[in-house]
Design a protein around this motif. Structure first.
Motif, PDB file in Angstrom:
ATOM      1  N   MET A   1     -16.626   8.902   0.778  1.00 13.82           N
ATOM      2  CA  MET A   1     -15.228   8.844   0.416  1.00 13.82           C
ATOM      3  C   MET A   1     -14.983   7.554  -0.352  1.00 13.82           C
ATOM      4  N   PHE A   2     -14.278   7.686  -1.438  1.00 20.34           N
ATOM      5  CA  PHE A   2     -13.872   6.535  -2.232  1.00 20.34           C
ATOM      6  C   PHE A   2     -12.356   6.410  -2.144  1.00 20.34           C
ATOM      7  N   VAL A   3     -11.865   5.200  -1.951  1.00 21.45           N
ATOM      8  CA  VAL A   3     -10.425   4.938  -1.990  1.00 21.45           C
ATOM      9  C   VAL A   3     -10.180   4.123  -3.242  1.00 21.45           C
ATOM     10  N   PHE A   4      -9.422   4.713  -4.164  1.00 17.34           N
ATOM     11  CA  PHE A   4      -9.138   4.039  -5.430  1.00 17.34           C
ATOM     12  C   PHE A   4      -7.731   3.466  -5.426  1.00 17.34           C
ATOM     13  N   PRO A   5      -7.539   2.282  -6.023  1.00 17.52           N
ATOM     14  CA  PRO A   5      -6.210   1.676  -6.100  1.00 17.52           C
ATOM     15  C   PRO A   5      -5.402   2.313  -7.231  1.00 17.52           C
ATOM     16  N   ARG A   6      -4.818   3.459  -6.918  1.00 13.13           N
ATOM     17  CA  ARG A   6      -4.061   4.209  -7.921  1.00 13.13           C
ATOM     18  C   ARG A   6      -2.915   4.949  -7.238  1.00 13.13           C
ATOM     19  N   LYS A   7      -1.911   5.302  -8.015  1.00 14.25           N
ATOM     20  CA  LYS A   7      -0.832   6.142  -7.507  1.00 14.25           C
ATOM     21  C   LYS A   7      -1.111   7.614  -7.781  1.00 14.25           C
ATOM     22  N   ARG A   8      -1.856   7.899  -8.853  1.00 14.34           N
ATOM     23  CA  ARG A   8      -2.128   9.283  -9.241  1.00 14.34           C
ATOM     24  C   ARG A   8      -3.623   9.569  -9.200  1.00 14.34           C
ATOM     25  N   GLU A   9      -3.920  10.841  -8.933  1.00 16.32           N
ATOM     26  CA  GLU A   9      -5.303  11.295  -8.883  1.00 16.32           C
ATOM     27  C   GLU A   9      -5.939  11.257 -10.272  1.00 16.32           C
ATOM     28  N   ASN A  10      -7.194  10.867 -10.327  1.00 14.15           N
ATOM     29  CA  ASN A  10      -7.956  10.881 -11.572  1.00 14.15           C
ATOM     30  C   ASN A  10      -9.366  11.364 -11.237  1.00 14.15           C
ATOM     31  N   LEU A  11      -9.634  12.646 -11.475  1.00 15.90           N
ATOM     32  CA  LEU A  11     -10.912  13.246 -11.103  1.00 15.90           C
ATOM     33  C   LEU A  11     -12.101  12.664 -11.866  1.00 15.90           C
ATOM     34  N   MET A  12     -11.840  12.040 -13.015  1.00 14.87           N
ATOM     35  CA  MET A  12     -12.942  11.445 -13.774  1.00 14.87           C
ATOM     36  C   MET A  12     -13.584  10.277 -13.015  1.00 14.87           C
ATOM     37  N   LEU A  13     -12.865   9.697 -12.065  1.00 14.29           N
ATOM     38  CA  LEU A  13     -13.428   8.590 -11.294  1.00 14.29           C
ATOM     39  C   LEU A  13     -14.615   9.039 -10.434  1.00 14.29           C
ATOM     40  N   ALA A  23     -12.470  11.637  -3.267  1.00 17.39           N
ATOM     41  CA  ALA A  23     -11.650  10.454  -3.515  1.00 17.39           C
ATOM     42  C   ALA A  23     -10.280  10.599  -2.884  1.00 17.39           C
ATOM     43  N   LEU A  24      -9.757   9.473  -2.443  1.00 19.08           N
ATOM     44  CA  LEU A  24      -8.380   9.364  -1.990  1.00 19.08           C
ATOM     45  C   LEU A  24      -7.766   8.207  -2.760  1.00 19.08           C
ATOM     46  N   TYR A  25      -6.473   8.246  -2.905  1.00 18.64           N
ATOM     47  CA  TYR A  25      -5.797   7.261  -3.749  1.00 18.64           C
ATOM     48  C   TYR A  25      -4.660   6.603  -2.971  1.00 18.64           C
ATOM     49  N   HIS A  26      -4.581   5.298  -3.087  1.00 19.09           N
ATOM     50  CA  HIS A  26      -3.467   4.542  -2.529  1.00 19.09           C
ATOM     51  C   HIS A  26      -3.273   3.325  -3.423  1.00 19.09           C
ATOM     52  N   GLU A  27      -2.036   2.981  -3.658  1.00 22.95           N
ATOM     53  CA  GLU A  27      -1.783   1.896  -4.614  1.00 22.95           C
ATOM     54  C   GLU A  27      -2.408   0.567  -4.203  1.00 22.95           C
ATOM     55  N   SER A  28      -2.655   0.371  -2.906  1.00 27.32           N
ATOM     56  CA  SER A  28      -3.283  -0.877  -2.466  1.00 27.32           C
ATOM     57  C   SER A  28      -4.798  -0.853  -2.653  1.00 27.32           C
ATOM     58  N   GLY A  29      -5.389   0.340  -2.685  1.00 28.10           N
ATOM     59  CA  GLY A  29      -6.836   0.456  -2.749  1.00 28.10           C
ATOM     60  C   GLY A  29      -7.503   0.331  -1.388  1.00 28.10           C
ATOM     61  N   TRP A  30      -6.704   0.170  -0.333  1.00 28.94           N
ATOM     62  CA  TRP A  30      -7.236   0.041   1.019  1.00 28.94           C
ATOM     63  C   TRP A  30      -7.036   1.342   1.781  1.00 28.94           C
ATOM     64  N   ILE A  31      -7.895   1.588   2.741  1.00 28.04           N
ATOM     65  CA  ILE A  31      -7.753   2.783   3.563  1.00 28.04           C
ATOM     66  C   ILE A  31      -6.521   2.640   4.453  1.00 28.04           C
ATOM     67  N   GLN A  32      -5.815   3.728   4.648  1.00 25.01           N
ATOM     68  CA  GLN A  32      -4.615   3.767   5.474  1.00 25.01           C
ATOM     69  C   GLN A  32      -4.875   4.685   6.672  1.00 25.01           C
ATOM     70  N   LYS A  33      -3.934   4.728   7.613  1.00 24.90           N
ATOM     71  CA  LYS A  33      -4.112   5.580   8.792  1.00 24.90           C
ATOM     72  C   LYS A  33      -4.397   7.026   8.398  1.00 24.90           C
ATOM     73  N   GLU A  34      -3.607   7.553   7.478  1.00 33.46           N
ATOM     74  CA  GLU A  34      -3.753   8.957   7.080  1.00 33.46           C
ATOM     75  C   GLU A  34      -5.087   9.202   6.389  1.00 33.46           C
ATOM     76  N   THR A  35      -5.499   8.287   5.528  1.00 32.01           N
ATOM     77  CA  THR A  35      -6.759   8.475   4.814  1.00 32.01           C
ATOM     78  C   THR A  35      -7.956   8.277   5.748  1.00 32.01           C
ATOM     79  N   PHE A  36      -7.803   7.418   6.758  1.00 32.75           N
ATOM     80  CA  PHE A  36      -8.888   7.240   7.710  1.00 32.75           C
ATOM     81  C   PHE A  36      -9.101   8.513   8.523  1.00 32.75           C
ATOM     82  N   ILE A  37      -8.018   9.178   8.893  1.00 32.54           N
ATOM     83  CA  ILE A  37      -8.124  10.450   9.622  1.00 32.54           C
ATOM     84  C   ILE A  37      -8.867  11.480   8.770  1.00 32.54           C
TER      85      ILE A  37
END
Length: 160
Positions: A1-13, A23-37
Motif C-alpha cells: 500500500m502506498f499513501v500519496f500526499p494528494r487530494k485526488r486519485e492519480n492511477l499513474m502513480l 494506493a490511498l490518498y491523503h493530503e498529509s501523505g500520512w496514514i490515517q485511521k481509515e486508511t490503516f483499517i
C-alpha cells in the motif's frame, strides 16, 4: 500500500508498482485511521490467522493504530494479537535502530541465498507442497496415516 500526499486519485502513480499494490490518498501523505483499517484488512488476507495460530502484530504507537476502536474489533475477530509500544518508547526506538542497520540487510540477502547467489540456501524438505489457489487456505492440513509417518520424517529431519 502506498499513501500519496494528494487530494485526488492519480492511477499513474502506481505504474510499474509491485504486483498487488494499491494506493490511498491523503493530503498529509500520512496514514490515517481509515486508511490503516484498509491496509489491515488486506494484511489479514495475507496472514491467514486462525484461532489455533493467531498472528502477533507489533505496532509503533502511532495514533492511527492505537486509538482505533475499529482496528481492535477487526483484530479480535480475525485472531490478531496487537502489541503496541508507546509513541516515544525507548525500547521500541532501541530495537528499531539496532535492527535497521546495513548488516541486517546483508545478512538477510546472504541467509536467503539472494546475494551471493546460493541455490542451495533452502534444503529440499522446506519445499513441501502447499494448497492450491482454489483450496481454503485457512483450513488446517489433514494428514492421513499413509502420508503422515513421523518416524520416517525424524530420520530425514533431525529437528522434529
Amino acid at each position: 500500500m502506498f499513501v500519496f500526499p494528494r487530494k485526488r486519485e492519480n492511477l499513474m502513480l502506481l505504474d510499474d508498482g509491485p504486483p498487488g499494490s494499491f494506493a490511498l490518498y491523503h493530503e498529509s501523505g500520512w496514514i490515517q485511521k481509515e486508511t490503516f483499517i484498509l491496509w489491515f484488512k488486506k494484511f489479514i488476507e495475507f496472514a491467514c490467522p486462525t484461532a489455533e495460530k493467531p498472528v502477533l502484530l507489533i505496532l509503533d504507537g502511532q495514533t492511527s493504530h492505537t486509538k482505533n476502536i475499529e482496528l481492535i474489533r477487526v483484530a479480535r475477530d480475525s485472531y490478531f494479537i496487537i502489541l503496541s509500544f508507546s509513541p516515544h518508547s525507548k525500547l521500541y526506538k532501541d530495537a528499531v535502530f539496532r535492527a535497521a542497520v546495513p548488516q541486517t540487510a546483508v545478512s538477510g540477502f546472504l541467509k536467503t541465498g539472494i546475494f551471493p547467489f546460493n541455490r542451495d540456501a533452502f534444503p529440499d524438505h522446506l519445499y513441501v507442497p502447499s494448497e492450491g489457489p482454489g483450496d481454503d487456505a485457512r483450513s488446517p492440513v489433514v494428514r492421513t496415516d499413509e502420508f503422515w509417518q513421523p518416524e520416517l520424517l525424524r530420520t530425514s529431519l533431525p529437528y522434529l
